[in-house]
Design an enzyme around this catalytic site. Structure first.
Site, short mmCIF file in Angstrom:
data_model
loop_
_atom_site.label_atom_id
_atom_site.label_comp_id
_atom_site.label_asym_id
_atom_site.label_seq_id
_atom_site.Cartn_x
_atom_site.Cartn_y
_atom_site.Cartn_z
N GLY A 10 0.81 -1.21 0.00
CA GLY A 10 0.00 0.00 0.00
C GLY A 10 0.85 1.25 0.00
CB CYS A 98 10.64 -8.25 8.90
SG CYS A 98 9.17 -8.18 7.84
CB CYS A 195 6.06 -1.45 10.39
SG CYS A 195 6.38 -3.22 10.65
#
Length: 357
Positions: A10, A98, A195
């Site tokens: 996004g 991650c 995040c």
């Protein structure tokens, strides 16, 4: 036609990555990885808004978008890793984990099982394939380069990866290219920080996860108690802000002792306790799978930090002159020119007295 599964978050970078892949003739399937959806005190997780942006980008590009639930893997390998590291007095890089375990781990594995020839992300880095090998190079945009966060990704995983935006000279051009294609995300701010912590900050997040423990802030030179804190795990080497010592000179964290719950500080910004000429590494990973030969390389010890010349001697990095100490748990990433070789986790220094007598 090669089939690509592209991670679509996004955001600006992944949106342009997907658009470029479509223009290059790939059969693109977009995937929104739902890694974290938990709200924190005072902070609503924006995952649903990001998914809505990803859906609009996919519609504009005429590609399918799938939502993959990766929350269990993400919590186990990224969130729990971060909390455990802080609890033991280390300052981790969760984005590094991650990339290894989620984006080029769980996501890549599922995509390949679904018949993908490649996976793609919006990372700023370059992948070069030549002579039967795959190399990770720093992005053309040095300020946005993200190879610092990719050093634990193996050559095998990178051999099936595409990083389209790594070839673009700067972020302003990325935003302009998004606008030209009508993707509608060109004005979104860059993601900054961790995040899943969001705007609440790491302190609030950790105090929500770990037990608050009152302890002393101690002057490194004298052993004098200067103030108090809510937990030594909240502080990191070199930190200046957040000490709340009630005025006076600025002070810097020299070290923390999470077992005794003590934070040691100095007001001398040139204190020898804040500098070192050697960094010892643990948990080293090399993209090629092979430890590079001892010798001189470049090293980066924080994202967008200065590239410094260093001598690699086994698991030790030796600098030509003293440099600011790096917090234990951080990544030290090694480069041979523009080639990212891999790196290691900075070990806690041993034998340093907590204060001078």
């Amino acid at each position: 036609m090669a089939r690509v599964f592209c991670g679509l978050s996004g955001g600006v970078d992944s949106a342009l990555a997907a658009a470029l892949l479509v223009e290059q003739g790939y059969d693109v399937t977009a995937v929104y990885m739902r890694n974290w959806s938990r709200d924190l005190p005072g902070f609503r997780c924006p995952w649903a808004d990001d998914l809505a942006d990803a859906e609009r980008v996919a519609v504009t590009l005429g590609i399918d978008l799938e939502v993959w639930d990766c929350e269990a893997e993400y919590k186990a390998t990224v969130v729990d890793y971060l909390v455990d590291a802080y609890a033991h007095g280390r300052t981790p890089n969760p984005d590094v984990m991650c990339n290894q375990t989620i984006k080029f781990g769980t996501f890549a594995e599922r995509a390949l099982e679904r018949g993908a020839d490649f996976v793609a992300t919006g990372h700023y880095g370059r992948i070069v394939r030549e002579g039967g090998r795959t190399w990770l190079l720093r992005a053309l945009d040095e300020h946005k380069d993200q190879t610092y966060f990719l050093w634990r990704v193996s050559e095998e995983a990178l051999s099936r990866a595409l990083l389209p935006v790594g070839e673009i000279a700067d972020k302003a051009e990325v935003r302009r290219m998004c606008a030209e294609r009508g993707l509608g995300v060109e004005a979104k701010p860059d993601s900054d920080g961790i995040c899943f912590v969001g705007q609440v900050g790491i302190r609030t997040f950790l105090l929500d996860e770990l037990e608050r423990r009152a302890g002393d802030v101690v002057e490194w030179e004298t052993g004098r108690v200067l103030g108090h804190h809510d937990g030594a795990f909240l502080f990191t080497v070199g930190q200046r802000k957040g000490l709340d010592l009630g005025g006076g000179p600025a002070r810097y964290v020299v070290s923390t002792d999470v077992e005794k719950n003590v934070v040691y500080v100095t007001a001398d910004r040139m204190s020898p306790a804040l500098f070192t000429q050697e960094i010892r590494l643990e948990d080293m990973r090399w993209i090629s799978g092979e430890h590079p030969a001892d010798g001189r390389y470049l090293v980066r010890t924080r994202h967008t930090g200065e590239l410094r010349e260093v001598e690699l001697l086994g698991s030790v990095l030796r600098f030509d002159k003293p440099v600011r100490r790096v917090a234990p748990g951080q990544s030290a990433v090694l480069y041979d020119g523009v080639h990212c070789l891999g790196g290691g986790i900075v070990r806690a220094e041993e034998g340093q007295p907590p204060f001078r007598s």
